[in-house]
Enzyme design. Structure first.
Site, short mmCIF file in Angstrom:
data_model
loop_
_atom_site.label_atom_id
_atom_site.label_comp_id
_atom_site.label_asym_id
_atom_site.label_seq_id
_atom_site.Cartn_x
_atom_site.Cartn_y
_atom_site.Cartn_z
N PRO A 177 0.81 -1.22 0.00
CA PRO A 177 0.00 0.00 0.00
C PRO A 177 0.85 1.28 0.00
O PRO A 177 0.51 2.25 -0.66
CB PRO A 177 -0.82 -0.13 1.29
CG PRO A 177 -0.92 -1.60 1.52
CD PRO A 177 0.37 -2.19 1.03
N GLY A 206 4.96 1.57 -3.92
CA GLY A 206 4.65 1.24 -5.32
C GLY A 206 5.90 1.38 -6.17
O GLY A 206 6.71 0.46 -6.26
N THR A 250 -1.99 -9.08 -9.23
CA THR A 250 -2.67 -9.71 -10.36
C THR A 250 -2.72 -11.22 -10.18
O THR A 250 -1.76 -11.82 -9.70
CB THR A 250 -1.96 -9.35 -11.68
OG1 THR A 250 -1.94 -7.94 -11.80
CG2 THR A 250 -2.66 -9.96 -12.88
N HIS A 285 -13.48 5.90 -35.17
CA HIS A 285 -14.84 5.35 -35.09
C HIS A 285 -15.89 6.43 -34.79
O HIS A 285 -17.09 6.12 -34.73
CB HIS A 285 -14.92 4.27 -34.00
CG HIS A 285 -14.37 2.94 -34.42
ND1 HIS A 285 -13.03 2.70 -34.60
CD2 HIS A 285 -15.00 1.76 -34.70
CE1 HIS A 285 -12.85 1.44 -34.96
NE2 HIS A 285 -14.02 0.85 -35.04
N GLU A 329 3.68 -2.62 -13.43
CA GLU A 329 5.07 -3.12 -13.55
C GLU A 329 6.04 -1.99 -13.85
O GLU A 329 6.97 -2.14 -14.64
CB GLU A 329 5.17 -4.24 -14.59
CG GLU A 329 4.53 -5.52 -14.08
CD GLU A 329 4.74 -6.70 -14.99
OE1 GLU A 329 5.86 -6.85 -15.49
OE2 GLU A 329 3.78 -7.45 -15.18
N GLU A 376 7.05 6.87 -16.04
CA GLU A 376 8.07 7.73 -15.42
C GLU A 376 9.22 6.86 -14.90
O GLU A 376 10.40 7.21 -15.06
CB GLU A 376 7.45 8.53 -14.25
CG GLU A 376 6.47 9.62 -14.67
CD GLU A 376 5.07 9.10 -15.00
OE1 GLU A 376 4.81 7.89 -14.85
OE2 GLU A 376 4.22 9.91 -15.43
#
Ligand SMILES: Cc1cc2nc3c(=O)[nH]c(=O)nc-3n(C[C@H](O)[C@H](O)[C@H](O)COP(=O)(O)OP(=O)(O)OC[C@H]3O[C@@H](n4cnc5c(N)ncnc54)[C@H](O)[C@@H]3O)c2cc1C
Length: 378
Positions: free
Chosen positions: A127, A130, A157, A337, A362, A366
């Site tokens: 948390p 990162g 994941t 579209h 992943e 940056e």
């Protein structure tokens, strides 16, 4: 320089393309709407030996190379991004066990993962950690012949769909990155708890949740690689993971281009197909050119890995460039579209939402730029 694929590579990739088009493509929009994990797609990957493509046959894999793995990943991504993300995240668990595992760990964990009997996940993010992954605070304390695990991981994941997890913990918290260790944890271990599923803007059927460890005890033999060398395990894993992300982005961008070409040829305005307007033609030309460049960079990274040459910088470039190309291409696909691009029926709105993931997961764009700068300024 030779861009030809070997007969073996062609056979595997062509077979994968047929499987993906028949099995994954028809359901891709639906699983995004329902948000239900496509377990059957995982079973198909397993049935056709596509989970452990670059892993030697003695460890349950196909015994092919990383280039083949990348090309198959692209075929999966062209038809279903969610399945491609499951496939990619699985490799984040397979790869470190293959590279750093003991023979016993390979037999116990790698073989079922490579055969597709079990699903893997990789948990580094926390948390509060990162991009600055080395600042994680989850701990593993050795007690006798066990590690006692405490702390939380975030956004993982494959999450609760997985069976085997490669997780990083601090074994010497004061030493930062040099005090981190990678440990294999199995689902069902007491004290290993799943958090709530993240409600994301995209990839609705991809399981992502937090993992919590509360006095969770695992055998000390589950240590992957050396104690306090887990950050290296994680970084080497992410090098291959970045190829996987680049592959996903290229595959998705290719689908967006294909749909755009078809639509541009069919849509009539001012009495002619919109593909006859130079403004549309130039968009398509830019999309095709950027995709080609992104794919070359991505396949070069996989090829370098196969040659056992340094590939960390090229993998970061491939991830950075492919994810940003994917974002541009999918945005242009919606533009081509027109109003229909915003309608779910045409899929390109999903592609545009999905493209954002590649610029963040992943290692954000940056962070990729920082990694690349670190290499060029060496
Ligand atoms: C769908 C999804 C799946 C994921 N799967 C996994 C998984 O399987 N395993 C796993 O371990 N993690 C996983 N993650 C975590 C993912 O890798 C992180 O979200 C990502 O690395 C960014 O970390 P963060 O979200 O904490 O953002 P932060 O690090 O808080 O970054 C916020 C912003 O600040 C910028 N920033 C931060 N530091 C710097 C810097 N030094 N220089 C310039 N800019 C900076 C970032 O680029 C970003 O724009 C997943 C995340 C998502 C959303």
């Amino acid at each position: 320089m030779n861009f030809d694929l070997t007969d073996e590579q062609k056979t595997i990739v062509e077979a994968a393309r047929e499987i993906c088009e028949a099995e994954f493509a028809p359901k891709a929009d639906e699983i995004d709407k329902t948000g239900i994990f496509p377990k059957e797609n995982l079973e198909i990957l397993s049935k056709y030996d596509l989970c452990g493509i670059p892993i030697p046959e003695e460890y349950g894999g196909l015994g092919a190379d990383f280039l083949t793995w990348a090309l198959v990943g692209e075929e999966i991504a062209k038809t279903c991004s969610t399945t491609s993300a499951i496939f990619g995240a699985n490799m984040l668990c397979i790869y470190p066990i293959y590279m750093f595992g003991t023979e016993e760990q390979k037999q116990k964990f790698l073989v079922p993962l490579a055969k597709g009997e079990k699903l893997g996940a990789f948990a580094l993010t926390e948390p509060s950690a990162g991009s600055d992954a080395a600042s994680g605070i989850a701990t593993a304390v050795k007690e006798g012949d066990e590690y006692v695990l405490n702390g939380s991981k975030m956004f993982i994941t494959n999450a609760d769909a997985a069976d085997i997890y490669v997780v990083t913990f601090k074994t010497q918290p004061a030493r930062g990155a040099r005090g981190m260790s990678a440990i294999i944890v199995e689902k069902g271990t007491p004290g290993f708890i799943f958090g709530k599923q993240e409600d994301k803007m995209c990839f609705h059927a991809l399981p992502n949740c937090g993992l919590t460890f509360q006095d969770c005890r695992v055998p000390a033999s589950n240590l992957l690689g050396q104690e306090n060398r887990g950050f290296r395990v994680a970084m080497e894993t992410l090098d291959v993971g970045r190829i996987g992300m680049a592959v996903g982005a290229v595959g998705l961008a290719k689908s967006a281009l294909k749909k755009s070409i078809k639509y541009a040829k069919e849509r009539i305005q001012f009495g002619q197909p919109i593909s006859s307007f130079q403004a549309i033609q130039h968009k398509l030309a830019d999309m095709a050119t950027e995709i080609e460049a992104a794919e070359l960079l991505t396949l070069k990274a996989a090829w370098l890995r196969d040659q056992n040459k340094p590939f960390s910088d090229i993998a970061a470039m491939a991830k950075l460039y492919s994810s940003e190309v994917c974002a541009r291409v999918t945005t242009q696909a919606v533009q081509i579209h027109g109003g229909y691009g915003l309608v779910r029926e045409y899929s390109v709105e999903r592609y545009m939402r999905e493209s954002k993931l590649f610029e963040i997961v992943e290692g954000t764009s940056e962070i990729q730029r920082s990694v690349i700068a670190g290499h060029v300024l060496k």
